[in-house]
Design a protein around this motif. Structure first.
Motif, mmCIF file in Angstrom:
data_model
loop_
_atom_site.group_PDB
_atom_site.id
_atom_site.type_symbol
_atom_site.label_atom_id
_atom_site.label_comp_id
_atom_site.label_asym_id
_atom_site.label_seq_id
_atom_site.Cartn_x
_atom_site.Cartn_y
_atom_site.Cartn_z
ATOM 1 N N PHE A 229 0.825 -1.205 0.000
ATOM 2 C CA PHE A 229 0.000 0.000 0.000
ATOM 3 C C PHE A 229 0.863 1.261 0.000
ATOM 4 O O PHE A 229 1.814 1.373 0.783
ATOM 5 N N ALA A 230 0.506 2.200 -0.855
ATOM 6 C CA ALA A 230 1.030 3.566 -0.770
ATOM 7 C C ALA A 230 -0.066 4.442 -0.175
ATOM 8 O O ALA A 230 -1.245 4.270 -0.500
ATOM 9 N N VAL A 231 0.318 5.357 0.706
ATOM 10 C CA VAL A 231 -0.658 6.329 1.195
ATOM 11 C C VAL A 231 -0.893 7.370 0.104
ATOM 12 O O VAL A 231 -0.064 7.561 -0.790
ATOM 13 N N GLU A 232 -2.028 8.028 0.168
ATOM 14 C CA GLU A 232 -2.427 8.963 -0.889
ATOM 15 C C GLU A 232 -1.412 10.076 -1.089
ATOM 16 O O GLU A 232 -1.233 10.593 -2.199
ATOM 17 N N ASN A 233 -0.719 10.479 -0.038
ATOM 18 C CA ASN A 233 0.265 11.563 -0.123
ATOM 19 C C ASN A 233 1.644 11.079 -0.568
ATOM 20 O O ASN A 233 2.608 11.856 -0.574
ATOM 21 N N ALA A 234 1.763 9.809 -0.949
ATOM 22 C CA ALA A 234 3.052 9.242 -1.343
ATOM 23 C C ALA A 234 3.568 9.844 -2.645
ATOM 24 O O ALA A 234 2.798 10.386 -3.451
ATOM 25 N N ARG A 235 4.866 9.710 -2.866
ATOM 26 C CA ARG A 235 5.461 10.101 -4.130
ATOM 27 C C ARG A 235 4.905 9.225 -5.247
ATOM 28 O O ARG A 235 4.519 8.078 -5.018
ATOM 29 N N GLU A 236 4.881 9.768 -6.463
ATOM 30 C CA GLU A 236 4.294 9.040 -7.586
ATOM 31 C C GLU A 236 5.014 7.716 -7.853
ATOM 32 O O GLU A 236 4.390 6.726 -8.222
ATOM 33 N N GLU A 237 6.338 7.700 -7.676
ATOM 34 C CA GLU A 237 7.089 6.462 -7.901
ATOM 35 C C GLU A 237 6.614 5.356 -6.959
ATOM 36 O O GLU A 237 6.614 4.175 -7.311
ATOM 37 N N VAL A 238 6.235 5.766 -5.739
ATOM 38 C CA VAL A 238 5.781 4.796 -4.742
ATOM 39 C C VAL A 238 4.378 4.300 -5.084
ATOM 40 O O VAL A 238 4.083 3.103 -4.971
ATOM 41 N N LYS A 239 3.517 5.213 -5.531
ATOM 42 C CA LYS A 239 2.165 4.808 -5.938
ATOM 43 C C LYS A 239 2.210 3.835 -7.113
ATOM 44 O O LYS A 239 1.406 2.898 -7.194
ATOM 45 N N GLU A 240 3.145 4.047 -8.013
ATOM 46 C CA GLU A 240 3.280 3.154 -9.166
ATOM 47 C C GLU A 240 3.769 1.764 -8.745
ATOM 48 O O GLU A 240 3.374 0.750 -9.328
ATOM 49 N N LYS A 241 4.615 1.719 -7.727
ATOM 50 C CA LYS A 241 5.161 0.445 -7.239
ATOM 51 C C LYS A 241 4.130 -0.339 -6.439
ATOM 52 O O LYS A 241 4.075 -1.573 -6.518
ATOM 53 N N ALA A 242 3.309 0.362 -5.666
ATOM 54 C CA ALA A 242 2.353 -0.291 -4.770
ATOM 55 C C ALA A 242 1.206 -0.923 -5.546
ATOM 56 O O ALA A 242 0.808 -0.439 -6.606
ATOM 57 N N ASN A 243 0.654 -1.981 -4.984
ATOM 58 C CA ASN A 243 -0.502 -2.640 -5.593
ATOM 59 C C ASN A 243 -1.820 -1.996 -5.178
ATOM 60 O O ASN A 243 -2.838 -2.199 -5.851
ATOM 61 N N TYR A 244 -1.792 -1.232 -4.094
ATOM 62 C CA TYR A 244 -3.005 -0.586 -3.586
ATOM 63 C C TYR A 244 -2.673 0.817 -3.084
ATOM 64 O O TYR A 244 -1.529 1.103 -2.733
ATOM 65 N N ILE A 245 -3.697 1.675 -3.050
ATOM 66 C CA ILE A 245 -3.569 3.025 -2.497
ATOM 67 C C ILE A 245 -4.564 3.152 -1.353
ATOM 68 O O ILE A 245 -5.726 2.755 -1.475
ATOM 69 N N THR A 246 -4.115 3.712 -0.233
ATOM 70 C CA THR A 246 -5.022 4.010 0.865
ATOM 71 C C THR A 246 -5.022 5.511 1.124
ATOM 72 O O THR A 246 -4.324 6.271 0.443
ATOM 73 N N ASP A 247 -5.811 5.947 2.078
ATOM 74 C CA ASP A 247 -5.935 7.371 2.371
ATOM 75 C C ASP A 247 -4.599 7.936 2.869
ATOM 76 O O ASP A 247 -3.662 7.199 3.167
ATOM 77 N N SER A 248 -4.519 9.241 2.975
ATOM 78 C CA SER A 248 -3.268 9.916 3.340
ATOM 79 C C SER A 248 -2.901 9.691 4.806
ATOM 80 O O SER A 248 -3.714 9.215 5.605
ATOM 81 N N ASN A 249 -1.675 10.059 5.132
ATOM 82 C CA ASN A 249 -1.240 9.958 6.528
ATOM 83 C C ASN A 249 -2.077 10.858 7.435
ATOM 84 O O ASN A 249 -2.425 10.484 8.562
ATOM 85 N N ARG A 250 -2.414 12.047 6.966
ATOM 86 C CA ARG A 250 -3.221 12.969 7.777
ATOM 87 C C ARG A 250 -4.624 12.413 8.033
ATOM 88 O O ARG A 250 -5.231 12.723 9.068
ATOM 89 N N ASN A 251 -5.112 11.607 7.111
ATOM 90 C CA ASN A 251 -6.432 10.993 7.276
ATOM 91 C C ASN A 251 -6.335 9.555 7.796
ATOM 92 O O ASN A 251 -7.311 8.811 7.737
ATOM 93 N N HIS A 252 -5.142 9.183 8.269
ATOM 94 C CA HIS A 252 -4.926 7.896 8.942
ATOM 95 C C HIS A 252 -5.287 6.706 8.047
ATOM 96 O O HIS A 252 -5.979 5.773 8.454
ATOM 97 N N GLY A 253 -4.772 6.764 6.814
ATOM 98 C CA GLY A 253 -5.064 5.718 5.847
ATOM 99 C C GLY A 253 -4.609 4.343 6.288
ATOM 100 O O GLY A 253 -5.308 3.345 6.064
ATOM 101 N N VAL A 254 -3.437 4.253 6.916
ATOM 102 C CA VAL A 254 -2.938 2.960 7.383
ATOM 103 C C VAL A 254 -3.874 2.389 8.440
ATOM 104 O O VAL A 254 -4.214 1.197 8.423
ATOM 105 N N LEU A 255 -4.310 3.219 9.354
ATOM 106 C CA LEU A 255 -5.221 2.781 10.415
ATOM 107 C C LEU A 255 -6.506 2.198 9.832
ATOM 108 O O LEU A 255 -7.013 1.174 10.310
ATOM 109 N N LYS A 256 -7.027 2.831 8.796
ATOM 110 C CA LYS A 256 -8.258 2.348 8.162
ATOM 111 C C LYS A 256 -8.072 0.937 7.613
ATOM 112 O O LYS A 256 -8.949 0.076 7.767
#
Length: 271
Positions: A229-256
């Protein structure tokens, strides 16, 4: 079934440099641990900083610190990769030559700086909770060093690109750890290699692993998990590598996502 969860800290769980974590994380992680899941915090931070931010559960998690060059569990060293002292000293000289940058060298239990910038020093002590010793000359340090870092207040990569990176990126593992930091560790050492060793130790596959990250120093770790998982605020390279996207760190995406994992486990137990 998920058997191991690993997460970055800065930019993923918290805003870069934050000294505290949303307390809602702790009961959820504790419940996952009770279900038999191995929980790993993997960061460019020093061990002392991870210990502080994860204090309520620190005795039950594995810490991949210093960008993968130091791994510990319950105060016991599992893995360490010191940089040869002559290389450390060459790095110090080269970082000193970079405009408006600070250099920090990290031993296993102690970080060293020669900064005169009291604001920077206060930040790394009070927010990061590094065990920091301010010295006159870093070249005099004899302790084993596991990481050397560049700090710039706005864009370390931009400052390092013309001269530093061309010289060092093929000699060491050099990776961005946020806008302000670039970390240098031994070649072949990163969060991903550290995580891979833990997977082998526990007999856990990529298909049973979940990973969260946001920055360049998380790329190798994301590659070790099917549930990356990449968080929504991640760098684009990280989003491309990840298989899933979750909410941003400020919105506690990992916790969700962690709550969803826990809910699915509990649902299976009730079935």
């Amino acid at each position: 079934m998920i058997k191991l969860i690993a997460t970055d800290v800065d930019g993923t769980l918290v805003v870069d440099g934050s000294g505290s974590l949303n307390p809602e994380y702790f009961p959820v992680i504790r419940s996952l641990l009770e279900k038999g899941i191995v929980f790993v915090v993997a960061s460019g931070r020093a061990e002392s900083s991870i210990e502080n931010i994860m204090k309520p559960i620190v005795d039950d998690i594995i810490m991949i610190a210093e960008g993968g060059s130091y791994v510990s569990f319950r105060g016991e060293e599992l893995e360490s990769h010191p940089i040869p002292i002559e290389v450390v000293r060459e790095l110090i000289v080269d970082i000193r030559a970079l405009k408006e940058c600070e250099v920090m060298i990290n031993g296993v239990k102690q970080c060293y700086v020669e900064t005169k910038d009291e604001t920077f020093l206060k930040w790394i002590v009070e927010d990061y909770h590094f065990n920091v010793q301010q010295v006159e000359d870093l070249l005099e340090i004899e302790e084993e060093i596991v990481k050397v870092s560049i700090y710039h207040k706005t864009d370390a990569t931009k400052i390092a690109t013309p001269t530093f990176l061309p010289k060092w990126e093929n000699r060491l593992h050099v990776a961005s750890a946020g806008n302000e930091w670039i970390d240098c560790v031994m070649p072949g050492v990163n969060k991903g290699t550290a995580l891979c060793k833990l997977q082998k130790q526990y007999g856990i596959t990529k298909e049973e692993t979940m990973v969260f990250g946001d920055n360049i120093n998380d790329l190798e770790m994301l590659g070790e998990a099917t549930y990356s998982f990449a968080v929504e605020n991640a760098r684009e390279e990280v989003k491309e590598k990840a298989n899933y996207i979750t909410d941003s760190n400020r919105n506690h995406g990992v916790l969700k996502v962690l709550k969803q994992v826990l809910a699915k486990i509990e649902e299976k137990e009730r079935a």
